[in-house]
Design an enzyme around this catalytic site. Structure first.
Site, PDB file in Angstrom:
ATOM      1  N   GLU A   1       8.909 -16.273  -7.203  1.00  0.00           N
ATOM      2  CA  GLU A   1       8.988 -15.880  -5.791  1.00  0.00           C
ATOM      3  C   GLU A   1       8.945 -17.179  -4.996  1.00  0.00           C
ATOM      4  O   GLU A   1       7.895 -17.665  -4.603  1.00  0.00           O
ATOM      5  CB  GLU A   1       7.847 -14.934  -5.420  1.00  0.00           C
ATOM      6  CG  GLU A   1       8.133 -14.217  -4.100  1.00  0.00           C
ATOM      7  CD  GLU A   1       7.201 -13.061  -3.826  1.00  0.00           C
ATOM      8  OE1 GLU A   1       6.207 -12.895  -4.548  1.00  0.00           O
ATOM      9  OE2 GLU A   1       7.466 -12.306  -2.857  1.00  0.00           O
TER      10      GLU A   1
ATOM     11  N   HIS B   1      11.711 -12.534   1.973  1.00  0.00           N
ATOM     12  CA  HIS B   1      10.930 -13.506   2.757  1.00  0.00           C
ATOM     13  C   HIS B   1      11.893 -14.207   3.705  1.00  0.00           C
ATOM     14  O   HIS B   1      12.050 -15.428   3.669  1.00  0.00           O
ATOM     15  CB  HIS B   1      10.222 -14.514   1.841  1.00  0.00           C
ATOM     16  CG  HIS B   1       8.985 -13.947   1.225  1.00  0.00           C
ATOM     17  ND1 HIS B   1       7.791 -13.891   1.886  1.00  0.00           N
ATOM     18  CD2 HIS B   1       8.770 -13.384   0.022  1.00  0.00           C
ATOM     19  CE1 HIS B   1       6.877 -13.320   1.110  1.00  0.00           C
ATOM     20  NE2 HIS B   1       7.453 -12.994  -0.029  1.00  0.00           N
TER      21      HIS B   1
ATOM     22  N   HIS C   1      10.457  -6.762  -1.827  1.00  0.00           N
ATOM     23  CA  HIS C   1       9.609  -5.861  -1.020  1.00  0.00           C
ATOM     24  C   HIS C   1      10.253  -5.546   0.335  1.00  0.00           C
ATOM     25  O   HIS C   1       9.826  -6.019   1.384  1.00  0.00           O
ATOM     26  CB  HIS C   1       8.143  -6.295  -0.919  1.00  0.00           C
ATOM     27  CG  HIS C   1       7.841  -7.754  -0.719  1.00  0.00           C
ATOM     28  ND1 HIS C   1       8.289  -8.470   0.364  1.00  0.00           N
ATOM     29  CD2 HIS C   1       7.085  -8.604  -1.448  1.00  0.00           C
ATOM     30  CE1 HIS C   1       7.838  -9.709   0.284  1.00  0.00           C
ATOM     31  NE2 HIS C   1       7.109  -9.819  -0.813  1.00  0.00           N
TER      32      HIS C   1
ATOM     33  N   ASP D   1       3.658  -5.518  -6.589  1.00  0.00           N
ATOM     34  CA  ASP D   1       3.296  -6.741  -5.857  1.00  0.00           C
ATOM     35  C   ASP D   1       1.778  -6.932  -5.897  1.00  0.00           C
ATOM     36  O   ASP D   1       1.176  -7.480  -4.976  1.00  0.00           O
ATOM     37  CB  ASP D   1       3.800  -6.687  -4.406  1.00  0.00           C
ATOM     38  CG  ASP D   1       3.847  -8.058  -3.744  1.00  0.00           C
ATOM     39  OD1 ASP D   1       3.939  -9.061  -4.454  1.00  0.00           O
ATOM     40  OD2 ASP D   1       3.767  -8.121  -2.507  1.00  0.00           O
TER      41      ASP D   1
HETATM   42  C1  LIG Z   1       2.147 -11.290  -2.666  1.00  0.00           C
HETATM   43  C2  LIG Z   1       2.495 -11.239  -1.244  1.00  0.00           C
HETATM   44  O1  LIG Z   1       1.960 -12.055  -0.540  1.00  0.00           O
HETATM   45  N1  LIG Z   1       3.346 -10.302  -0.802  1.00  0.00           N
HETATM   46  C3  LIG Z   1       3.825  -9.991   0.532  1.00  0.00           C
HETATM   47  C4  LIG Z   1       3.152 -10.783   1.641  1.00  0.00           C
HETATM   48  O2  LIG Z   1       3.507 -12.128   1.508  1.00  0.00           O
HETATM   49  C5  LIG Z   1       3.575 -10.292   3.012  1.00  0.00           C
HETATM   50  O3  LIG Z   1       2.824 -10.963   4.001  1.00  0.00           O
HETATM   51  C6  LIG Z   1       3.373  -8.794   3.128  1.00  0.00           C
HETATM   52  C7  LIG Z   1       3.855  -8.235   4.448  1.00  0.00           C
HETATM   53  O4  LIG Z   1       3.295  -6.966   4.579  1.00  0.00           O
HETATM   54  P1  LIG Z   1       3.274  -6.174   5.969  1.00  0.00           P
HETATM   55  O5  LIG Z   1       4.727  -5.962   6.284  1.00  0.00           O
HETATM   56  O6  LIG Z   1       2.551  -4.908   5.686  1.00  0.00           O
HETATM   57  O7  LIG Z   1       2.584  -7.067   6.945  1.00  0.00           O
HETATM   58  O8  LIG Z   1       4.058  -8.146   2.080  1.00  0.00           O
HETATM   59  C8  LIG Z   1       3.603  -8.504   0.775  1.00  0.00           C
HETATM   60  O9  LIG Z   1       2.236  -8.197   0.651  1.00  0.00           O
END
Ligand SMILES: CC(=O)N[C@@H]1[C@@H](O)[C@H](O)[C@@H](COP(=O)(O)O)O[C@@H]1O
Length: 387
Positions: A129, A195, A216, A273
């Site tokens: 990642e 990301h 994600h 994740d």
């Molecule tokens: C291992 C990891 O860090 N994974 C990501 C993270 O980086 C990110 O900040 C988040 C956003 O989530 P949100 O959209 O609920 O704020 O998604 C996931 O958890």
């Protein structure tokens, strides 16, 4: 050891059929339900239970106190055992953006683990990642470690890993990335985009050049705007796979339903994740170089409260998906089995129940709880899982 799994409902071609499964030398043989087991074989009575393909998690950073970025070969084994208890029979270890030295160490520990006797789930390979990610949507990625496209570096990693890097997340807007994607695929690596704050056009450019998945989906990326559909719009419109963290926190149940409606049941991949806190109580943990605080199962960076992975397991993801969508087990199972298998190109031997496939199976009880797990024809839940 030969097993005969009798009296169960077996998931084949998206429906449940009464079959006997013979597991021999790590493979599945599908037999008529009234087949008489061979003498000396072990018999497993699955009456009242469902036999489904083992789950495949292509994106996880850890569990049971083990952070993939800091793991030793023995630590990987702990995750393998834990995963099997939760129905995951294959997984990729997701290495968060880190220093070159640390990434190489992760690769070396992975290789050491491959030499050990395998316990629990199969650790199939590595998911990187980063580090070719945008700082704007870095999420829990340490900004100072992010880099622009660097094919020689990735080649070096893949050579060191002896081809074990199977999956990478890149941001399309990072300088040099779209053009690097065909080269990444030549290394045998499936490319995901994420990301990212990439615009629609740049994202489509990455997809046309060979990106096949979205990391994600909805989390840590620019969302759809009516004038600027962005990476989100391209991910939804195209045929690429979309990872989804179905822990009820990262995605509202309505967002999960929308994703399934837009993408279809064959394009969503249920990932965890998860971080090292999965399977453990709330408290203070690490994620790569970051400090993380977990409260009520929700993982956030200590320094700024940014969400940082999950404490999800795939058996819980399955139950959440059933609850959120109202869909049947038959409809939802591909999200945890054949879709990830197709994504990382292992569907010729994993992700399905059919003659000759790897004997990676989960036995579910009527409440969709994992009752037993078989990996490579071995019943691992009693043998070597510490649940
Ligand atoms: C291992 C990891 O860090 N994974 C990501 C993270 O980086 C990110 O900040 C988040 C956003 O989530 P949100 O959209 O609920 O704020 O998604 C996931 O958890």
């Amino acid at each position: 050891m030969t097993w005969y799994l009798v009296n169960g409902d077996v998931y084949m071609e998206h429906r449940f059929l009464k079959k006997t499964l013979k597991l021999e030398e790590g493979r599945i043989f599908v037999l008529p339900p009234d087949t008489r087991p061979e003498e000396g074989a072990h018999i497993y009575n699955a009456a009242g239970k469902k036999i489904v393909p083992g789950f495949i998690d292509v994106h996880t950073h850890g569990a049971v106190g083990v952070d993939v970025n800091a793991a030793t070969a023995e630590d990987y084994e702990k995750i393998c055992r834990f995963a099997a208890g939760n129905g995951t029979t294959s997984w990729l270890c997701s290495v968060l953006t880190d220093t070159k030295e640390q990434t190489c160490r992760c690769i070396d520990e992975f290789k050491k683990h491959q030499q050990m006797e395998q316990k629990g789930a199969n650790l199939l390979g590595i998911h990187l990642e980063g580090p070719f990610l945008s700082s704007e949507y870095k999420g829990a990625m340490p900004e100072y470690l992010l880099q622009k496209a660097n094919l020689p570096l990735l080649k070096e990693y893949q050579q060191r890993a002896e081809g074990a890097i199977r999956y990478i997340t890149v941001s399309p807007e990072v300088e040099g990335i779209p053009d690097m994607i065909p080269e990444i695929r030549k290394l045998g690596i499936t490319v995901a985009i994420g990301h990212s704050g990439a615009d629609y056009e740049t994202s489509w450019d990455a997809i046309r050049k060979g990106a096949q998945s979205c990391t994600h989906t909805f989390n840590a990326m620019k969302l759809l705007h009516q004038h600027f559909p962005a990476i989100m719009g391209a991910a939804l419109e195209s045929d690429i796979y979309c990872e989804a963290i179905c822990d009820g926190r990262h995605l509202h149940p309505g967002t999960v339903r929308l994703l399934l409606k837009v993408k279809g049941l064959d394009r969503v991949v249920a990932i965890t994740d998860s971080i090292m806190a999965a399977g453990l109580p709330d408290g203070k943990y690490k994620l790569g170089v970051n400090d993380v605080v977990v409260e009520d199962g929700d993982a956030k960076l200590a320094e700024n409260g940014v969400r940082a992975g999950s404490t999800l397991t795939q058996n819980v993801a399955l139950k959440n998906l059933l609850k959120f969508t109202g869909k049947s087990l038959e409809e939802i199972l591909p999200l945890l089995t054949e879709n990830p298998a197709n994504l990382i190109k292992i569907a010729d031997h994993k992700g399905f129940i059919a003659d000759g496939m790897d004997a990676d199976l989960v036995v579910l009880d009527p409440d969709f709880e994992v009752f037993d797990t078989f990996v490579g024809g071995r019943k691992v839940t009693s043998e070597d899982s510490n649940i």
